[in-house]
Design an enzyme around this catalytic site. Sequence first.
Site, PDB file in Angstrom:
ATOM      1  N   ASP A 100       6.265   7.033   6.970  1.00 54.68           N
ATOM      2  CA  ASP A 100       6.736   8.054   6.587  1.00 54.68           C
ATOM      3  C   ASP A 100       5.831   9.195   6.422  1.00 54.68           C
ATOM      4  O   ASP A 100       6.268  10.434   6.090  1.00 54.68           O
ATOM      5  CB  ASP A 100       7.977   7.806   5.513  1.00 54.68           C
ATOM      6  CG  ASP A 100       8.815   9.312   5.435  1.00 54.68           C
ATOM      7  OD1 ASP A 100       9.378   9.600   6.370  1.00 54.68           O
ATOM      8  OD2 ASP A 100       8.989   9.484   4.235  1.00 54.68           O
ATOM      9  N   ARG A 141       1.942   7.753   0.333  1.00 53.04           N
ATOM     10  CA  ARG A 141       1.242   9.051   0.510  1.00 53.04           C
ATOM     11  C   ARG A 141       0.288   8.543   1.877  1.00 53.04           C
ATOM     12  O   ARG A 141      -0.290   7.466   1.869  1.00 53.04           O
ATOM     13  CB  ARG A 141       0.263   9.332  -0.523  1.00 53.04           C
ATOM     14  CG  ARG A 141       1.094  10.317  -1.554  1.00 53.04           C
ATOM     15  CD  ARG A 141       1.540  11.798  -0.956  1.00 53.04           C
ATOM     16  NE  ARG A 141       2.300  12.395  -2.198  1.00 53.04           N
ATOM     17  CZ  ARG A 141       3.442  12.595  -2.180  1.00 53.04           C
ATOM     18  NH1 ARG A 141       4.327  11.944  -1.540  1.00 53.04           N
ATOM     19  NH2 ARG A 141       4.175  13.309  -3.022  1.00 53.04           N
ATOM     20  N   HIS A 179       7.969  12.337   7.067  1.00 52.65           N
ATOM     21  CA  HIS A 179       8.053  12.489   5.747  1.00 52.65           C
ATOM     22  C   HIS A 179       9.500  12.729   5.087  1.00 52.65           C
ATOM     23  O   HIS A 179       9.834  13.892   4.421  1.00 52.65           O
ATOM     24  CB  HIS A 179       7.199  13.469   5.023  1.00 52.65           C
ATOM     25  CG  HIS A 179       6.615  13.329   3.523  1.00 52.65           C
ATOM     26  ND1 HIS A 179       5.319  13.654   3.047  1.00 52.65           N
ATOM     27  CD2 HIS A 179       7.368  13.140   2.412  1.00 52.65           C
ATOM     28  CE1 HIS A 179       5.577  13.413   1.691  1.00 52.65           C
ATOM     29  NE2 HIS A 179       6.471  13.126   1.379  1.00 52.65           N
ATOM     30  N   GLU A 231      -1.056  14.833   7.621  1.00 54.38           N
ATOM     31  CA  GLU A 231       0.342  15.288   8.026  1.00 54.38           C
ATOM     32  C   GLU A 231       0.582  16.740   7.743  1.00 54.38           C
ATOM     33  O   GLU A 231       1.494  17.540   8.275  1.00 54.38           O
ATOM     34  CB  GLU A 231       1.259  14.456   7.177  1.00 54.38           C
ATOM     35  CG  GLU A 231       1.270  14.935   5.699  1.00 54.38           C
ATOM     36  CD  GLU A 231       2.452  13.962   4.844  1.00 54.38           C
ATOM     37  OE1 GLU A 231       2.696  13.012   5.238  1.00 54.38           O
ATOM     38  OE2 GLU A 231       3.261  14.711   4.434  1.00 54.38           O
TER      39      GLU A 231
HETATM   40  P1  NAD Z   1       6.226   5.318 -10.147  1.00 58.87           P
HETATM   41  O1  NAD Z   1       5.099   6.415 -10.799  1.00 58.87           O
HETATM   42  O2  NAD Z   1       7.392   5.125 -10.836  1.00 58.87           O
HETATM   43  O3  NAD Z   1       5.249   4.033  -9.861  1.00 58.87           O
HETATM   44  C1  NAD Z   1       4.177   4.002  -9.353  1.00 58.87           C
HETATM   45  C2  NAD Z   1       3.708   2.500  -9.595  1.00 58.87           C
HETATM   46  O4  NAD Z   1       2.390   2.261  -8.869  1.00 58.87           O
HETATM   47  C3  NAD Z   1       3.378   2.391 -11.006  1.00 58.87           C
HETATM   48  O5  NAD Z   1       4.053   1.093 -11.687  1.00 58.87           O
HETATM   49  C4  NAD Z   1       1.836   2.110 -11.157  1.00 58.87           C
HETATM   50  O6  NAD Z   1       1.314   1.334 -12.267  1.00 58.87           O
HETATM   51  C5  NAD Z   1       1.385   1.759  -9.828  1.00 58.87           C
HETATM   52  N1  NAD Z   1       0.262   1.575  -9.389  1.00 58.87           N
HETATM   53  C6  NAD Z   1      -0.755   2.637  -9.572  1.00 58.87           C
HETATM   54  N2  NAD Z   1      -1.689   2.307  -8.822  1.00 58.87           N
HETATM   55  C7  NAD Z   1      -1.620   0.969  -8.428  1.00 58.87           C
HETATM   56  C8  NAD Z   1      -2.601   0.079  -7.585  1.00 58.87           C
HETATM   57  N3  NAD Z   1      -3.748   0.562  -7.279  1.00 58.87           N
HETATM   58  N4  NAD Z   1      -1.743  -0.959  -7.248  1.00 58.87           N
HETATM   59  C9  NAD Z   1      -0.689  -1.397  -7.477  1.00 58.87           C
HETATM   60  N5  NAD Z   1       0.063  -0.637  -8.215  1.00 58.87           N
HETATM   61  C10 NAD Z   1      -0.421   0.526  -8.713  1.00 58.87           C
HETATM   62  O7  NAD Z   1       6.289   6.300  -8.842  1.00 58.87           O
HETATM   63  P2  NAD Z   1       7.494   6.032  -7.792  1.00 58.87           P
HETATM   64  O8  NAD Z   1       8.664   6.893  -8.316  1.00 58.87           O
HETATM   65  O9  NAD Z   1       7.861   4.718  -7.323  1.00 58.87           O
HETATM   66  O10 NAD Z   1       6.721   6.852  -6.612  1.00 58.87           O
HETATM   67  C11 NAD Z   1       5.821   6.162  -5.777  1.00 58.87           C
HETATM   68  C12 NAD Z   1       5.054   7.048  -4.635  1.00 58.87           C
HETATM   69  O11 NAD Z   1       6.002   7.239  -3.802  1.00 58.87           O
HETATM   70  C13 NAD Z   1       4.889   8.349  -5.383  1.00 58.87           C
HETATM   71  O12 NAD Z   1       3.404   8.389  -6.080  1.00 58.87           O
HETATM   72  C14 NAD Z   1       4.954   9.264  -4.174  1.00 58.87           C
HETATM   73  O13 NAD Z   1       3.631   9.529  -3.697  1.00 58.87           O
HETATM   74  C15 NAD Z   1       5.833   8.368  -3.107  1.00 58.87           C
HETATM   75  N6  NAD Z   1       7.020   9.261  -2.774  1.00 58.87           N
HETATM   76  C16 NAD Z   1       7.344   9.598  -1.349  1.00 58.87           C
HETATM   77  C17 NAD Z   1       8.484  10.212  -0.890  1.00 58.87           C
HETATM   78  C18 NAD Z   1       8.820  10.402   0.392  1.00 58.87           C
HETATM   79  O14 NAD Z   1       9.610  11.299   0.554  1.00 58.87           O
HETATM   80  N7  NAD Z   1       8.051   9.858   1.398  1.00 58.87           N
HETATM   81  C19 NAD Z   1       9.316  10.837  -1.950  1.00 58.87           C
HETATM   82  C20 NAD Z   1       8.992  10.306  -3.258  1.00 58.87           C
HETATM   83  C21 NAD Z   1       7.828   9.559  -3.735  1.00 58.87           C
END
Ligand code: NAD
Length: 333
Positions: A260, A236, A297, A265
Amino acid sequence: MIQTTVFDTKPYDREALLRASEGAGIDWRFLEFRLTRDTAPLAAGTQAVCVFVNDQLDRPCLEELGRQGIRLVALRCTGFNNVDLDAAKERGITVTRVPVYSPHAVAEHAVALLLTLNRRIHRAYNRVRELNFSLNGLVGFDLHGKTAGIIGTGKIGRIVAQILGGFGLTVLAHDPFPDPAWAARQGVEYVDPGTLATRSDVISLHIPLTPETRHIIREETLAAMKPGVILVNVSRGALVDTRALIRALKTGRLGGVALDVYEEEEGIFFEDLSGQVLQDDELARLLTFPNVLITSHQAFLTHEALSDIARTTVGNLQALAEGRPFSAGSVLT
Ligand code: NAD
């Protein structure tokens, strides 16, 4: 039959939703603009809205949706930082998301950005098309033998860790909820954020945007990173303080930045603004650095991810229509 207004519809959304809903009894109203407090009245006469990352579901918008009789907000994404969940709950509006869709799509895009930026593929592609076959300025570094720092070892971060491990990088990770068994299997070492910053040649962010993680990459964290580091953010935009990032890039300390997502954005990414004057000065500045690579994105944009997203979204709309439970992990309110 459930009537659903889809906001911010792109051709690939429409195609995937139509394919996933054949015979499902969903009557779609596809709108190309975003949902805001001003566009919310256009959901009138439908029972559900289907939205994406840059629709603005703040309190006034949800109040208007409530007045229109909307019962379900179906997010066709994982993150929900753009929805005022308390306001939705107060109005009895259920909010669902797509908790899981191909995490490989996002992880592979992060790695694609890293490889492109490090080996200057984006610059080489443009040069060769101009018949400029010079290699000056295109020197990268071997990833093999370097160290990667993965911030967030959830679904996506784990796959990035696994891919980079396969390239022969030493993988460090930080997560407040570590999984030592997974780390031991993958040969990943959990470390504190300071150690990750000082030891990593590549840092990739895979965490949700929350009040705690907003600007997790800022002046001090950037200053702590190893000179020449490549920073990748496909999570994000607001995880990174853009102004601090620009200041750090101007010093020449950072090896490169692949994004990305971008803090501001909304209203820019996903749109064709090629005939307009870009009004965002920070984005314009970022685009001038030769070592910054930006995509709009698109990390989720694979056939597999789109059909996973459409399938879960359609399932949730059918669940509303039939009074069945929503798909596991979807419900936010
Ligand atoms: P997920 O919930 O499986 O994993 C997120 C991890 O981050 C968890 O293990 C959590 O404990 C950890 N976390 C939270 N706060 C933290 C911190 N301060 N320091 C370190 N780790 C921390 O999520 P995911 O499916 O792996 O997705 C991650 C992120 O990717 C989503 O939240 C979303 O914002 C982003 N995303 C982007 C796109 C895109 O098209 N660019 C698509 C999907 C997801």
